[in-house]
Design a protein around this motif. Structure first.
Motif, PDB file in Angstrom:
ATOM      1  N   GLY A  92     -16.494  34.640 -25.873  1.00 21.60           N
ATOM      2  CA  GLY A  92     -16.714  33.242 -26.220  1.00 21.60           C
ATOM      3  C   GLY A  92     -18.146  33.013 -26.657  1.00 21.60           C
ATOM      4  N   GLY A  93     -18.821  34.088 -27.018  1.00 19.98           N
ATOM      5  CA  GLY A  93     -20.202  34.011 -27.479  1.00 19.98           C
ATOM      6  C   GLY A  93     -21.216  33.961 -26.359  1.00 19.98           C
ATOM      7  N   GLU A  94     -20.789  33.834 -25.111  1.00 21.72           N
ATOM      8  CA  GLU A  94     -21.719  33.661 -23.997  1.00 21.72           C
ATOM      9  C   GLU A  94     -22.228  34.998 -23.472  1.00 21.72           C
ATOM     10  OE1 GLU A  94     -20.183  31.135 -20.973  1.00 21.72           O
ATOM     11  OE2 GLU A  94     -19.686  29.547 -22.392  1.00 21.72           O
ATOM     12  N   VAL A  95     -23.518  35.212 -23.688  1.00 21.66           N
ATOM     13  CA  VAL A  95     -24.162  36.445 -23.241  1.00 21.66           C
ATOM     14  C   VAL A  95     -25.674  36.197 -23.217  1.00 21.66           C
ATOM     15  CG1 VAL A  95     -24.330  37.455 -25.565  1.00 21.66           C
ATOM     16  CG2 VAL A  95     -24.186  38.953 -23.605  1.00 21.66           C
ATOM     17  N   ASP A  96     -26.385  36.954 -22.411  1.00 24.80           N
ATOM     18  CA  ASP A  96     -27.844  36.849 -22.395  1.00 24.80           C
ATOM     19  C   ASP A  96     -28.350  37.474 -23.694  1.00 24.80           C
ATOM     20  OD1 ASP A  96     -30.666  37.503 -21.982  1.00 24.80           O
ATOM     21  OD2 ASP A  96     -30.312  36.982 -19.884  1.00 24.80           O
ATOM     22  N   VAL A  97     -28.794  36.637 -24.609  1.00 22.27           N
ATOM     23  CA  VAL A  97     -29.159  37.076 -25.957  1.00 22.27           C
ATOM     24  C   VAL A  97     -30.336  38.056 -25.936  1.00 22.27           C
ATOM     25  CG1 VAL A  97     -30.047  36.272 -28.185  1.00 22.27           C
ATOM     26  CG2 VAL A  97     -28.207  35.025 -27.053  1.00 22.27           C
ATOM     27  N   GLY A  98     -31.319  37.815 -25.105  1.00 19.92           N
ATOM     28  CA  GLY A  98     -32.481  38.708 -25.046  1.00 19.92           C
ATOM     29  C   GLY A  98     -32.103  40.099 -24.581  1.00 19.92           C
ATOM     30  N   LYS A  99     -31.331  40.168 -23.506  1.00 19.13           N
ATOM     31  CA  LYS A  99     -30.894  41.474 -22.991  1.00 19.13           C
ATOM     32  C   LYS A  99     -29.973  42.172 -23.986  1.00 19.13           C
ATOM     33  CE  LYS A  99     -31.336  40.291 -18.128  1.00 19.13           C
ATOM     34  NZ  LYS A  99     -30.628  40.034 -16.864  1.00 19.13           N
ATOM     35  N   LEU A 100     -29.107  41.394 -24.635  1.00 16.38           N
ATOM     36  CA  LEU A 100     -28.220  41.969 -25.645  1.00 16.38           C
ATOM     37  C   LEU A 100     -29.030  42.594 -26.773  1.00 16.38           C
ATOM     38  CD1 LEU A 100     -25.401  42.434 -26.912  1.00 16.38           C
ATOM     39  CD2 LEU A 100     -25.633  40.161 -27.953  1.00 16.38           C
ATOM     40  N   ALA A 101     -30.024  41.883 -27.273  1.00 14.85           N
ATOM     41  CA  ALA A 101     -30.845  42.400 -28.372  1.00 14.85           C
ATOM     42  C   ALA A 101     -31.558  43.686 -27.967  1.00 14.85           C
ATOM     43  CB  ALA A 101     -31.845  41.345 -28.826  1.00 14.85           C
ATOM     44  N   VAL A 102     -32.099  43.718 -26.762  1.00 17.17           N
ATOM     45  CA  VAL A 102     -32.784  44.929 -26.282  1.00 17.17           C
ATOM     46  C   VAL A 102     -31.791  46.086 -26.194  1.00 17.17           C
ATOM     47  CG1 VAL A 102     -33.964  45.939 -24.279  1.00 17.17           C
ATOM     48  CG2 VAL A 102     -34.636  43.678 -25.113  1.00 17.17           C
TER      49      VAL A 102
ATOM     50  N   ALA B   8     -26.683  32.727 -22.640  1.00 18.58           N
ATOM     51  CA  ALA B   8     -26.248  32.467 -21.266  1.00 18.58           C
ATOM     52  C   ALA B   8     -27.110  33.349 -20.372  1.00 18.58           C
ATOM     53  CB  ALA B   8     -24.773  32.783 -21.103  1.00 18.58           C
ATOM     54  N   PRO B   9     -28.216  32.818 -19.846  1.00 15.77           N
ATOM     55  CA  PRO B   9     -29.157  33.634 -19.066  1.00 15.77           C
ATOM     56  C   PRO B   9     -28.472  34.429 -17.961  1.00 15.77           C
ATOM     57  CG  PRO B   9     -30.016  31.413 -19.383  1.00 15.77           C
ATOM     58  CD  PRO B   9     -28.596  31.406 -19.882  1.00 15.77           C
ATOM     59  N   GLY B  10     -28.802  35.724 -17.906  1.00 19.11           N
ATOM     60  CA  GLY B  10     -28.295  36.596 -16.863  1.00 19.11           C
ATOM     61  C   GLY B  10     -26.894  37.131 -17.077  1.00 19.11           C
ATOM     62  N   LYS B  11     -26.214  36.719 -18.122  1.00 17.20           N
ATOM     63  CA  LYS B  11     -24.839  37.173 -18.360  1.00 17.20           C
ATOM     64  C   LYS B  11     -24.880  38.490 -19.136  1.00 17.20           C
ATOM     65  CE  LYS B  11     -20.288  35.471 -19.369  1.00 17.20           C
ATOM     66  NZ  LYS B  11     -19.468  34.352 -19.779  1.00 17.20           N
TER      67      LYS B  11
END
Length: 183
Positions: free
Chosen positions: A130-140, A81-84
């Motif tokens: 609900g699984g919705e999060v910015d995956v790239g930012k989360l990984a960083v 979810a981009p930006g979340k």
């Protein structure tokens, strides 16, 4: 690196479109295997993880395999979810006026004493969203957590530490409505 992790994560989802790029060979089964991993060490044994690691190495991005395993093992549970933002979303109030993650659970996430419990709690936190999060930012963020956990740097200004950034995001969001409620 965030962009590559997002591409990798999106490739794990079934799609009617023909896949292309470095992760074209990934399938729904790869995501299912990653979601069954109970520890970052289990993630290290998955081919989908190694595809991502190879792509990051090809891009000359230096990352430790064990730290990446923690990050993508959690990211496999998320929908991009981009930006979340992760911590901000955890503090966001739902329709019943409660934060997605209680303050107690948030503090437990912030004070994990080992990587295995952090991995479990971070996955639960993603599930609460609900699984919705910015995956790239989360990984960083998760990579930063692993680095700070393993080698605390007293010279790092507090404002650059992940725990303070997450706490700021969480409490700004969870207290937002409290400031506006009548006394």
């Amino acid at each position: 690196m965030a962009k590559t992790v997002v591409q990798w994560r999106l490739a794990l989802d079934p799609s009617d479109e023909e896949k292309h790029g470095p992760f074209a060979m990934l399938k729904r089964a790869d995501r299912a295997q990653l979601r069954r991993c109970e520890t970052p060490d289990d993630v290290l044994l998955q081919s989908a993880f190694h595809r991502l690691m190879q792509e990051l190495q090809r891009q000359q991005l230096a990352v430790r395999a064990d730290e990446l395993a923690l990050a993508v093992g959690v990211a496999a549970h998320a929908q991009h979810a981009p930006g979340k933002a992760f911590a901000r979303s955890l503090g966001r109030k739902n329709d019943s006026g409660r934060a997605a993650m209680s303050e107690l659970r948030f503090r437990q996430l912030q004070t994990c004493r080992d990587e295995a419990s952090f991995f479990r709690q971070a996955r639960r936190a993603v599930d609460l969203l609900g699984g919705e999060v910015d995956v790239g930012k989360l990984a960083v963020d998760l990579l930063q957590w692993a680095r700070e956990f393993r080698q605390p740097d007293a010279a790092l200004p507090p404002t650059e530490r992940l725990k303070l950034r997450w706490a700021t995001d969480y409490y700004q969001e969870s207290l937002r409505d409290a400031d506006q409620e009548p006394a």
